[in-house]
Design an enzyme around this catalytic site. Structure first.
Site, PDB file in Angstrom:
ATOM      1  N   ASP A  26       0.848  -1.197   0.000  1.00 38.80           N
ATOM      2  CA  ASP A  26       0.000   0.000   0.000  1.00 38.80           C
ATOM      3  C   ASP A  26       0.881   1.244   0.000  1.00 38.80           C
ATOM      4  OD1 ASP A  26      -1.942   1.931   0.379  1.00 38.80           O
ATOM      5  OD2 ASP A  26      -2.139   1.533   2.527  1.00 38.80           O
ATOM      6  N   ASP A  30      -4.149   3.881   2.781  1.00 36.55           N
ATOM      7  CA  ASP A  30      -5.577   3.615   2.993  1.00 36.55           C
ATOM      8  C   ASP A  30      -5.843   2.181   3.430  1.00 36.55           C
ATOM      9  OD1 ASP A  30      -5.149   2.201   0.661  1.00 36.55           O
ATOM     10  OD2 ASP A  30      -6.764   3.153  -0.480  1.00 36.55           O
ATOM     11  N   ASP A  34      -1.966  -1.237  -3.735  1.00 37.30           N
ATOM     12  CA  ASP A  34      -2.261  -0.485  -4.948  1.00 37.30           C
ATOM     13  C   ASP A  34      -1.113  -0.578  -5.945  1.00 37.30           C
ATOM     14  OD1 ASP A  34      -0.322   1.345  -3.883  1.00 37.30           O
ATOM     15  OD2 ASP A  34      -1.927   2.333  -2.759  1.00 37.30           O
ATOM     16  N   ASP A 103      -5.339 -10.146 -15.417  1.00 30.17           N
ATOM     17  CA  ASP A 103      -6.388 -11.119 -15.148  1.00 30.17           C
ATOM     18  C   ASP A 103      -7.587 -10.782 -16.034  1.00 30.17           C
ATOM     19  OD1 ASP A 103      -7.752 -13.239 -13.772  1.00 30.17           O
ATOM     20  OD2 ASP A 103      -6.587 -12.739 -11.985  1.00 30.17           O
ATOM     21  N   ASP A 211      -9.802 -16.158 -16.089  1.00 29.81           N
ATOM     22  CA  ASP A 211     -10.553 -16.675 -14.957  1.00 29.81           C
ATOM     23  C   ASP A 211     -11.664 -17.621 -15.419  1.00 29.81           C
ATOM     24  OD1 ASP A 211     -11.034 -16.287 -11.965  1.00 29.81           O
ATOM     25  OD2 ASP A 211     -13.013 -15.778 -12.765  1.00 29.81           O
ATOM     26  N   GLU A 272      -7.703 -20.657 -16.476  1.00 29.60           N
ATOM     27  CA  GLU A 272      -8.116 -21.324 -15.251  1.00 29.60           C
ATOM     28  C   GLU A 272      -9.281 -22.237 -15.608  1.00 29.60           C
ATOM     29  OE1 GLU A 272      -9.562 -20.305 -10.695  1.00 29.60           O
ATOM     30  OE2 GLU A 272     -10.384 -19.180 -12.390  1.00 29.60           O
ATOM     31  N   HIS A 344      -4.334 -16.992  -5.079  1.00 28.45           N
ATOM     32  CA  HIS A 344      -5.249 -16.185  -4.255  1.00 28.45           C
ATOM     33  C   HIS A 344      -6.454 -16.971  -3.764  1.00 28.45           C
ATOM     34  CE1 HIS A 344      -6.938 -16.153  -8.258  1.00 28.45           C
ATOM     35  NE2 HIS A 344      -8.083 -15.699  -7.779  1.00 28.45           N
ATOM     36  N   ASP A 345      -6.690 -18.159  -4.313  1.00 25.92           N
ATOM     37  CA  ASP A 345      -7.828 -18.984  -3.905  1.00 25.92           C
ATOM     38  C   ASP A 345      -7.425 -20.182  -3.045  1.00 25.92           C
ATOM     39  OD1 ASP A 345      -9.807 -17.496  -5.164  1.00 25.92           O
ATOM     40  OD2 ASP A 345      -9.622 -18.593  -7.055  1.00 25.92           O
TER      41      ASP A 345
END
Length: 567
Positions: A26, A30, A34, A103, A211, A272, A344-345
């Site tokens: 970051d 916040d 990013d 992605d 995806d 994927e 990430h999954d």
């Protein structure tokens, strides 16, 4: 020995690094990662040695599914920055000799995408058939259970159909109700997607990770209806009608031709593909068919699941070897493998398949060694390279993932004890992969100066990138060696694969052979010493890599070795 690959298959010797932007770094305080944060870490990634960066979605989104619900395909969400900052990132990535892959989420959009907003405005809107709108089935009252057009269920729990009060019809959503599925039967939808992809390539990106791309084709009846699914009970009902659907290969070939044909450069396309078989993957990745370069398959990460991902069962090493071995053999002459433990999954591999206690460092190295020495393109997920672990979740308020929260609500409503459900979520929840990257031992692990959107793992004081960089024996430096070995030893990139000791429950062993070079990989994936037995002529071979440094032929707990000899 060893199949030579066309020059276009540059990715055989490449390593891809996945960035989940909201949890990476970051730059503005916040609490959400990013593009500016990524820019600040490009040199770190280049020094790691990776060749390609894959960004999880950074497009405008309501963030119902953390960006996988896209409301504008051709902009950057202000959460992450702007197109100008993206261009700056792309320039810096290219300047360090790396590629950047976006992605691509085109099975569905957000319900806030202008296409869907138009689509739901009336039954005769020109974009109505850009999505799967269907009336209620005859019989049950509209809006009541059983009135849905089919019995399909969502991957995020509950029916895959949502009633829209404006027109009284239902729309299909295989994931969240805020992620309506696009209708790829409509050629105008396909061309709009291809136009968007060309726009990003013109901007300079180097390809796409696609995806759930094998869900874009649905089984359609003679009058446009979708059929009921047969089961299985407890699973996703209807999957046989949208996994590897009847026109998916047609669509992917059309995409490849419409988007990439005539372009100069080295691009990467990764699909994927949940539920894909080896035979399916041969079709998807055969270069002669011009669909995608490789696919993500899920067979090996389902081996520790019971009836669902929330029911854990110990994974047998022989099952893992049988799975990986089948994929290595199946794509030996046609197609290509992608290699991964984490994304990430998926929860953190060192906690899931290794030992994140006494042997955290050693088991992280062993798992990486075994994976990276297979034939295929390895993928490294942020934080994996220095051994990040699962989070010690203790209460439902710690979770943010829509899949986990939906399961909790459904299970508790069905009568299960809340504490029992949280315990079941703790290991497999996707939030394990999404806790902020632990950069150093300062406040919030150096991820942000604000309040992080997801709690930082409390073990960041010990496990962080700065500590790993300072320790020459760290997991991170072992990853550097593995990546360098793929770059410099052709047998690692394209050599033949032969499984050894297939019935051994402790040792994962195989060879890679190219010409006169043969490489042996030994990994003791257990907490006890293991004897590889008599492997003729290997005990005096050259040691290329080890995570222990033992001189004994007996493998220590979680010891991995890479040996080389000339035939």
């Amino acid at each position: 020995m060893g199949r030579a690959l066309p020059a276009a298959n540059w990715f055989a010797s490449a390593v891809v690094y996945q960035i989940y932007p909201r949890s990476f770094a970051d730059s503005d305080g916040d609490g959400i990662g990013d593009l500016g944060g990524i820019i600040g870490k490009v040199d770190y990634l280049a020094d790691l040695g990776v060749d390609v960066l894959w960004l999880s979605p950074v497009y405008p989104s309501p963030q119902d599914d953390n960006g996988y619900d896209i409301s504008d395909y051709q902009d950057i969400d202000p959460l992450f920055g702007s197109l100008e900052i993206f261009d700056e990132l792309l320039e810096k990535v290219h300047g360090r000799g790396m590629k950047l892959v976006m992605d691509l989420v085109v099975n569905h959009t957000s319900d806030e995408h202008p296409w869907f907003v138009e689509s739901r405005s009336s039954t005769d809107n020109p974009r109505r058939d850009w999505y799967w709108w269907r009336p209620a089935r005859p019989g049950p009252p509209v809006g009541r259970p059983g009135a849905e057009p089919t019995n399909w269920t969502s991957f995020f729990s509950g029916p895959a159909w949502q009633l829209d009060e404006v027109t009284g019809d239902y729309y299909l959503h295989l994931f969240s109700r805020r992620q309506p599925d696009l209708n790829w039967e409509n050629p105008r939808v396909r061309e709009a997607v291809y136009e968007m992809m060309r726009w990003w390539l013109d901007r300079g990106v180097d390809g796409f990770r696609m995806d759930v791309i094998n869900m874009i084709s649905k089984t359609v009846g003679p009058h446009g209806g979708l059929p009921d699914g047969a089961g299985p009970p407890g699973g996703v009902i209807g999957a046989e009608h949208f996994l590897n659907g009847p026109r998916v290969h047609e669509y992917l070939h059309e995409m490849r031709t419409a988007v990439f044909q005539g372009r100069e450069g080295r691009f990467l396309t990764v699909g994927e593909t949940p539920g894909v078989t080896v035979d399916d993957a041969r079709l998807y990745t055969d270069p002669a068919r011009a669909e995608v370069d490789m696919v993500f398959q899920f067979e090996h990460v389902d081996l520790d699941h019971g009836a669902s991902k929330w029911e854990h069962r110990p994974m047998k090493l022989t099952d893992l070897k049988a799975s990986f071995g089948r994929w290595q053999a199946g794509l030996a002459d046609v197609g290509w493998n992608s290699l991964y433990w984490n994304n990430h999954d998926q929860p953190r591999a060192v906690s899931r398949f290794g030992d994140d206690g006494l042997y955290r460092v050693r088991s992280a190295k062993a798992l990486a060694t075994v994976l990276h020495l297979h034939r295929g393109t390895p993928y490294v997920y942020q934080g994996e390279e220095f051994g990040m672990t699962n989070f010690p979740f203790s209460r439902i308020e710690d979770f943010r993932d829509i899949e986990s929260l939906n399961h909790y609500r459904e299970a508790v409503a069905a009568g299960r004890e809340p504490a029992e459900v949280v315990a079941a979520l703790r290991g497999p929840s996707r939030d394990n992969a999404r806790t902020p990257v632990q950069w150093d031992d300062s406040a919030n692990a150096g991820f942000t100066t604000g309040t992080p959107w997801l709690p930082v793992n409390p073990n960041y004081l010990e496990i962080n990138a700065a500590a790993a960089l300072a320790d020459p024996d760290s997991v991170l430096h072992h990853y550097r060696k593995l990546i360098d070995l793929r770059h410099t030893e052709p047998a690692v990139a394209t050599g033949d694969f032969t499984m050894l000791l297939a019935t051994d429950e402790q040792i994962y062993a195989f060879t890679r052979t190219l010409g006169s070079t043969e490489i042996l990989v030994l990994g003791n994936l257990s907490g006890d010493p293991a004897d590889p037995g008599d492997l003729p002529d290997w005990q005096g071979a050259q040691l290329l890599l080890s995570n222990v440094g033992s001189r004994s032929w007996i493998l220590q707990p979680w010891e991995a070795r890479v040996l080389r000899r000339m035939l």
